[in-house]
Design an enzyme around this catalytic site. Structure first.
Site, mmCIF file in Angstrom:
data_model
loop_
_atom_site.group_PDB
_atom_site.id
_atom_site.type_symbol
_atom_site.label_atom_id
_atom_site.label_comp_id
_atom_site.label_asym_id
_atom_site.label_seq_id
_atom_site.Cartn_x
_atom_site.Cartn_y
_atom_site.Cartn_z
ATOM 1 N N ASP A 97 0.830 -1.213 0.000
ATOM 2 C CA ASP A 97 0.000 0.000 0.000
ATOM 3 C C ASP A 97 0.863 1.261 0.000
ATOM 4 O O ASP A 97 1.968 1.268 0.544
ATOM 5 C CB ASP A 97 -0.925 -0.024 1.229
ATOM 6 N N ARG A 148 0.104 7.694 -2.686
ATOM 7 C CA ARG A 148 0.660 8.755 -1.844
ATOM 8 C C ARG A 148 2.125 9.030 -2.184
ATOM 9 O O ARG A 148 2.582 10.164 -2.147
ATOM 10 C CB ARG A 148 0.499 8.388 -0.357
ATOM 11 N N HIS A 203 2.483 3.261 -9.073
ATOM 12 C CA HIS A 203 2.295 1.826 -9.325
ATOM 13 C C HIS A 203 3.491 1.263 -10.099
ATOM 14 O O HIS A 203 3.940 0.153 -9.834
ATOM 15 C CB HIS A 203 0.999 1.581 -10.095
ATOM 16 N N GLU A 253 -12.527 -4.331 -4.307
ATOM 17 C CA GLU A 253 -12.950 -2.941 -4.096
ATOM 18 C C GLU A 253 -12.203 -1.968 -5.006
ATOM 19 O O GLU A 253 -12.725 -0.901 -5.342
ATOM 20 C CB GLU A 253 -12.738 -2.547 -2.628
ATOM 21 N N ASN A 254 -10.985 -2.349 -5.429
ATOM 22 C CA ASN A 254 -10.190 -1.460 -6.295
ATOM 23 C C ASN A 254 -10.833 -1.241 -7.672
ATOM 24 O O ASN A 254 -10.496 -0.283 -8.375
ATOM 25 C CB ASN A 254 -8.761 -1.991 -6.476
ATOM 26 N N TRP A 255 -11.778 -2.130 -8.058
ATOM 27 C CA TRP A 255 -12.490 -1.923 -9.342
ATOM 28 C C TRP A 255 -13.236 -0.583 -9.347
ATOM 29 O O TRP A 255 -13.536 -0.042 -10.395
ATOM 30 C CB TRP A 255 -13.497 -3.042 -9.616
HETATM 31 C C1 IPE Z 1 -5.513 -2.750 -0.258
HETATM 32 O O1 IPE Z 1 -5.126 -1.432 -0.445
HETATM 33 C C2 IPE Z 1 -5.530 -3.462 -1.575
HETATM 34 C C3 IPE Z 1 -4.232 -3.656 -2.203
HETATM 35 C C4 IPE Z 1 -3.070 -3.382 -1.662
HETATM 36 C C5 IPE Z 1 -4.272 -4.227 -3.515
HETATM 37 P P1 IPE Z 1 -6.203 -0.267 -0.567
HETATM 38 O O2 IPE Z 1 -5.450 0.995 -0.690
HETATM 39 O O3 IPE Z 1 -7.158 -0.587 -1.657
HETATM 40 O O4 IPE Z 1 -6.969 -0.386 0.835
HETATM 41 P P2 IPE Z 1 -7.791 0.693 1.650
HETATM 42 O O5 IPE Z 1 -8.771 1.289 0.693
HETATM 43 O O6 IPE Z 1 -6.810 1.718 2.135
HETATM 44 O O7 IPE Z 1 -8.404 -0.061 2.764
HETATM 45 C C1 IPE Z 2 -1.537 0.204 -3.400
HETATM 46 O O1 IPE Z 2 -1.324 1.585 -3.435
HETATM 47 C C2 IPE Z 2 -1.761 -0.390 -4.770
HETATM 48 C C3 IPE Z 2 -3.156 -0.777 -5.048
HETATM 49 C C4 IPE Z 2 -4.130 -0.736 -4.184
HETATM 50 C C5 IPE Z 2 -3.451 -1.224 -6.384
HETATM 51 P P1 IPE Z 2 -2.532 2.598 -3.460
HETATM 52 O O2 IPE Z 2 -2.877 2.868 -4.888
HETATM 53 O O3 IPE Z 2 -3.636 2.139 -2.611
HETATM 54 O O4 IPE Z 2 -1.840 3.898 -2.838
HETATM 55 P P2 IPE Z 2 -2.466 4.895 -1.781
HETATM 56 O O5 IPE Z 2 -2.983 4.088 -0.640
HETATM 57 O O6 IPE Z 2 -3.544 5.643 -2.486
HETATM 58 O O7 IPE Z 2 -1.310 5.760 -1.385
HETATM 59 MG MG MG Z 3 -4.063 2.373 -0.626
#
Ligand code: IPE
Ligand code: IPE
Ligand code: MG
Length: 251
Positions: free
Chosen positions: A21, A25, A38, A68-70
């Site tokens: 994660d 940011r 990414h 949920e990322n969808w």
């Molecule tokens: C969890 O990270 C999913 C992955 C690392 C793929 P998210 O950034 O989606 O989780 P939340 O929204 O902070 O809980």
């Molecule tokens: C984790 O980084 C990667 C995925 C969830 C695909 P994020 O994209 O969630 O990065 P933040 O949490 O917004 O910084």
């Molecule tokens: Mg995140």
């Protein structure tokens, strides 16, 4: 003595799971688009996979994309899928060179066709590798996985292959994505970026995992951070409900 030398090779976690994660940011700090984060995150993936394989960790599961990322902006989702296809394509030879087998858990059917195709091909091409298993959690959520397991167990009962009274903990374990692939529970769960939550990841499988949280953003997480996490894990006493005295007398 550096971090790596301090690691007790006889007490390695057999399975490490990581919630990667903080890519967005990290990019924001650099005044870049989220997708830039990414891309940088892929470098961390490569370093950590290599680090685990060198140490002798047997299973590494990476949470790469959640159900949920969808719901993220289409541009980001498309960018992530494209990155996934390109990375799998480019890195499969390196996986094979290092004798690493690729596996995946999650709702793989929901991935774009080219993505699932590339993934299945990489899984097939690396299936004979024996040094380590790298598991990608893609379009994954634990509640989805548990729901699927419940449905498949019910279907087996309906077909007379199993009776309802035979259903137990092991039945559930065996019907999860991990169980169907023979992947054991993780002993160590790492989450980067300072968040202290599980975000629908391996809820059943982490029943007795040790949690390691770090403020480091995923694109900056590299081998030394992995070693710190493992050392922290090795400093803990895993009691599994017993008393400390019981643990020391059984040693
Ligand atoms: C969890 O990270 C999913 C992955 C690392 C793929 P998210 O950034 O989606 O989780 P939340 O929204 O902070 O809980
Ligand atoms: C984790 O980084 C990667 C995925 C969830 C695909 P994020 O994209 O969630 O990065 P933040 O949490 O917004 O910084
Ligand atoms: Mg995140």
């Amino acid at each position: 003595m550096d971090q790596l030398q301090k690691i007790d090779k006889k007490k390695l976690p057999r399975h490490i799971a990581i919630i990667m994660d903080g890519n967005g940011r990290w990019a924001k700090q650099k005044e870049e688009e989220r997708i830039f984060g990414h891309h940088e995150g892929v470098k961390s993936v490569k370093d950590v996979v290599e680090g685990c394989a060198e140490l002798g960790v047997q299973y590494l599961t990476l949470y790469a994309f959640s159900t949920e990322n969808w719901n993220r902006p289409k541009e980001e989702v498309d960018g992530l899928m494209e990155l996934l296809v390109r990375t799998i394509h480019a890195e499969t030879p390196t996986l094979s060179k290092n004798n690493i087998r690729l596996q995946a858990i999650g709702d793989l059917e929901s991935l774009p066709n080219n993505c699932n195709k590339e993934l299945q091909e990489a899984i097939r091409n690396t299936s004979g590798n024996t040094n380590m298993t790298l598991v990608l959690a893609l379009s994954y959520s634990s509640r989805w996985e548990i729901g699927q397991a419940a449905k498949n167990i019910a279907l087996q009962v309906q077909r007379g292959l199993l009776t309802a009274t035979e259903v137990n903990e092991k039945t559930v374990t065996d019907h999860l994505g991990t169980g169907m692939l023979g992947i054991p529970d993780p002993e160590l769960l790492i989450r980067t970026s300072g968040e202290r939550r599980v975000s629908n990841f391996l809820l059943w499988q982490i029943a007795y995992a040790e949690f390691y949280f770090t403020d480091t953003l995923w694109p900056e997480f590299r081998k030394p951070d992995l070693y710190s996490a493992i050392l922290d894990y090795q400093s803990r006493e895993r009691r599994f409900g017993l008393t400390s005295e019981q643990i020391s007398s059984s040693k």
